[in-house]
Scaffold this motif. Sequence first.
Motif, PDB file in Angstrom:
ATOM      1  N   ILE A 121      47.824  43.418  25.707  1.00  0.00           N
ATOM      2  CA  ILE A 121      46.780  44.438  25.468  1.00  0.00           C
ATOM      3  C   ILE A 121      46.191  44.927  26.796  1.00  0.00           C
ATOM      4  CG2 ILE A 121      44.534  44.861  24.390  1.00  0.00           C
ATOM      5  CD1 ILE A 121      45.283  42.646  22.353  1.00  0.00           C
ATOM      6  N   SER A 122      45.894  43.986  27.684  1.00  0.00           N
ATOM      7  CA  SER A 122      45.241  44.349  28.954  1.00  0.00           C
ATOM      8  C   SER A 122      46.121  45.259  29.810  1.00  0.00           C
ATOM      9  CB  SER A 122      44.913  43.082  29.744  1.00  0.00           C
ATOM     10  OG  SER A 122      44.074  42.224  29.016  1.00  0.00           O
ATOM     11  N   LEU A 123      47.428  45.018  29.786  1.00  0.00           N
ATOM     12  CA  LEU A 123      48.325  45.797  30.644  1.00  0.00           C
ATOM     13  C   LEU A 123      48.525  47.227  30.142  1.00  0.00           C
ATOM     14  CD1 LEU A 123      50.922  43.038  31.538  1.00  0.00           C
ATOM     15  CD2 LEU A 123      49.399  44.240  33.118  1.00  0.00           C
ATOM     16  N   ARG A 124      47.913  47.548  29.000  1.00  0.00           N
ATOM     17  CA  ARG A 124      47.915  48.950  28.551  1.00  0.00           C
ATOM     18  C   ARG A 124      46.907  49.756  29.359  1.00  0.00           C
ATOM     19  NH1 ARG A 124      52.427  49.275  25.278  1.00  0.00           N
ATOM     20  NH2 ARG A 124      52.541  47.365  24.044  1.00  0.00           N
ATOM     21  N   THR A 125      46.085  49.051  30.135  1.00  0.00           N
ATOM     22  CA  THR A 125      45.058  49.709  30.939  1.00  0.00           C
ATOM     23  C   THR A 125      45.369  49.510  32.424  1.00  0.00           C
ATOM     24  OG1 THR A 125      43.648  47.758  31.039  1.00  0.00           O
ATOM     25  CG2 THR A 125      43.362  49.213  29.154  1.00  0.00           C
ATOM     26  N   LYS A 126      44.607  50.170  33.271  1.00  0.00           N
ATOM     27  CA  LYS A 126      44.797  50.055  34.716  1.00  0.00           C
ATOM     28  C   LYS A 126      43.440  50.004  35.420  1.00  0.00           C
ATOM     29  CE  LYS A 126      49.143  52.647  34.793  1.00  0.00           C
ATOM     30  NZ  LYS A 126      49.848  53.874  35.289  1.00  0.00           N
ATOM     31  N   GLY A 127      43.485  49.572  36.682  1.00  0.00           N
ATOM     32  CA  GLY A 127      42.306  49.634  37.536  1.00  0.00           C
ATOM     33  C   GLY A 127      41.117  48.875  36.981  1.00  0.00           C
ATOM     34  N   ILE A 128      39.955  49.528  37.020  1.00  0.00           N
ATOM     35  CA  ILE A 128      38.718  48.888  36.594  1.00  0.00           C
ATOM     36  C   ILE A 128      38.767  48.498  35.123  1.00  0.00           C
ATOM     37  CG2 ILE A 128      37.603  51.095  36.037  1.00  0.00           C
ATOM     38  CD1 ILE A 128      35.898  47.999  37.564  1.00  0.00           C
ATOM     39  N   TYR A 129      39.518  49.260  34.324  1.00  0.00           N
ATOM     40  CA  TYR A 129      39.619  48.948  32.899  1.00  0.00           C
ATOM     41  C   TYR A 129      40.363  47.626  32.692  1.00  0.00           C
ATOM     42  CZ  TYR A 129      38.201  53.792  32.650  1.00  0.00           C
ATOM     43  OH  TYR A 129      37.515  54.958  32.818  1.00  0.00           O
ATOM     44  N   PHE A 130      41.403  47.371  33.524  1.00  0.00           N
ATOM     45  CA  PHE A 130      42.132  46.099  33.434  1.00  0.00           C
ATOM     46  C   PHE A 130      41.202  44.950  33.809  1.00  0.00           C
ATOM     47  CE2 PHE A 130      44.676  42.691  35.283  1.00  0.00           C
ATOM     48  CZ  PHE A 130      45.619  42.484  34.293  1.00  0.00           C
ATOM     49  N   ILE A 131      40.414  45.149  34.859  1.00  0.00           N
ATOM     50  CA  ILE A 131      39.475  44.100  35.285  1.00  0.00           C
ATOM     51  C   ILE A 131      38.507  43.771  34.162  1.00  0.00           C
ATOM     52  CG2 ILE A 131      37.620  43.550  36.906  1.00  0.00           C
ATOM     53  CD1 ILE A 131      39.007  45.385  38.934  1.00  0.00           C
ATOM     54  N   MET A 132      37.949  44.814  33.556  1.00  0.00           N
ATOM     55  CA  MET A 132      36.931  44.598  32.535  1.00  0.00           C
ATOM     56  C   MET A 132      37.512  43.991  31.259  1.00  0.00           C
ATOM     57  SD  MET A 132      34.335  45.339  34.170  1.00  0.00           S
ATOM     58  CE  MET A 132      33.196  44.985  32.848  1.00  0.00           C
ATOM     59  N   ILE A 133      38.724  44.372  30.899  1.00  0.00           N
ATOM     60  CA  ILE A 133      39.278  43.846  29.641  1.00  0.00           C
ATOM     61  C   ILE A 133      39.688  42.379  29.803  1.00  0.00           C
ATOM     62  CG2 ILE A 133      41.735  44.468  29.906  1.00  0.00           C
ATOM     63  CD1 ILE A 133      41.614  45.478  27.007  1.00  0.00           C
ATOM     64  N   THR A 134      40.153  42.010  31.007  1.00  0.00           N
ATOM     65  CA  THR A 134      40.468  40.589  31.222  1.00  0.00           C
ATOM     66  C   THR A 134      39.175  39.759  31.223  1.00  0.00           C
ATOM     67  OG1 THR A 134      40.482  40.977  33.634  1.00  0.00           O
ATOM     68  CG2 THR A 134      42.606  40.983  32.503  1.00  0.00           C
ATOM     69  N   LEU A 135      38.109  40.341  31.766  1.00  0.00           N
ATOM     70  CA  LEU A 135      36.809  39.670  31.724  1.00  0.00           C
ATOM     71  C   LEU A 135      36.333  39.522  30.282  1.00  0.00           C
ATOM     72  CD1 LEU A 135      34.193  38.581  32.972  1.00  0.00           C
ATOM     73  CD2 LEU A 135      33.430  40.954  33.260  1.00  0.00           C
ATOM     74  N   ALA A 136      36.534  40.566  29.497  1.00  0.00           N
ATOM     75  CA  ALA A 136      36.091  40.529  28.096  1.00  0.00           C
ATOM     76  C   ALA A 136      36.836  39.457  27.309  1.00  0.00           C
ATOM     77  CB  ALA A 136      36.304  41.902  27.457  1.00  0.00           C
ATOM     78  N   PHE A 137      38.131  39.359  27.496  1.00  0.00           N
ATOM     79  CA  PHE A 137      38.901  38.330  26.784  1.00  0.00           C
ATOM     80  C   PHE A 137      38.457  36.926  27.213  1.00  0.00           C
ATOM     81  CE2 PHE A 137      42.327  41.607  25.958  1.00  0.00           C
ATOM     82  CZ  PHE A 137      42.187  41.545  24.572  1.00  0.00           C
ATOM     83  N   ALA A 138      38.193  36.755  28.499  1.00  0.00           N
ATOM     84  CA  ALA A 138      37.752  35.447  28.982  1.00  0.00           C
ATOM     85  C   ALA A 138      36.397  35.086  28.383  1.00  0.00           C
ATOM     86  CB  ALA A 138      37.660  35.453  30.513  1.00  0.00           C
TER      87      ALA A 138
END
Length: 312
Positions: A107-124
């Motif tokens: 799911i996270s790799l569907r995004t890039k840049g700041i969005y990838f950072i934030m979505i990995t933070l959200a899952f954690a």
Amino acid sequence: MRLIPTRAWAATILFAAFAILPLIAESLDDNYLVVIATRILAYAIAALALDLILGYGGMVSFGHAAYLGIGAYSVAILSRAGVTDLALHLIAAMVAAGLFALITGAISLRTKGIYFIMITLAFAQMAYFFFISLSAYGGDDGVTLNERSTVFGQPLLENDRGLYYTALVLLVGLYLLAVAITRSRFGRVLTGTRENPVRMRAIGYSPFRYQLTAYVISGCMAAVAGVMLANQTNYVSPAFMDWHRSGELVVMVVFGGIGNLLGAVAGATVALLLEEWLSVLTDHWPLLFGLILVLVVLYSRDGLSGFFRRRL
């Protein structure tokens, strides 16, 4: 041609220093050094795992502490069920972390840049709050381990040196694995994807598949660090996976030099040694640590590894 043997020598010296550290601790009659060094080795594994995707894949994960926590809780949950073997703890941790990385990474790799950072933070953070709600394992208070993992039924890790050398063997093994990955065709494609994913697609590669595979491998490696950390502390809590811990891992990689596997190990080592030393000097040690980090970034953008490389 010069960098490879230089890096090999640096790795040999660093790991040899780790190997003789218990002898130094014995001569000083200070077992606390071994305890601290075991913690350093665990975080070095986690920093190594993060650098594999951050430095070579360009994926800035701000939720890698989740895998640290999954590894730690694998030890706690299996121990409560009567399973104490280290090999089973490692396998369970890597399988659980691999599945979590596969789902969240896809799911996270569907995004890039700041969005990838934030979505990995959200899952954690989702994983963090899941374990807080897990009242059977202490919830927010965490759970204390009755004993450390066993090796073939023997309590070899109850001895601090046994645990230390086990962590060192795992770190060296995972370092060599990471080096092999980055020098393989898979690693070159991963690096090429970081540089120019459009070009990689144009020549027939699928960046998503390579990035996801690297993300899963990295998650499994970080879970190994969690297993070692749980054994070192004899305690597991959701604090293992909060966002502060993820930030610390990023700082360790930046400190050592992004895209340099040995630098990640050195970065974790120096960062934790500084934490120990500065916290003795003052309660406001994070301020001094931040100042040192700013100086490193300003005067050596590729971290400590770059600083030493230019002088060798």
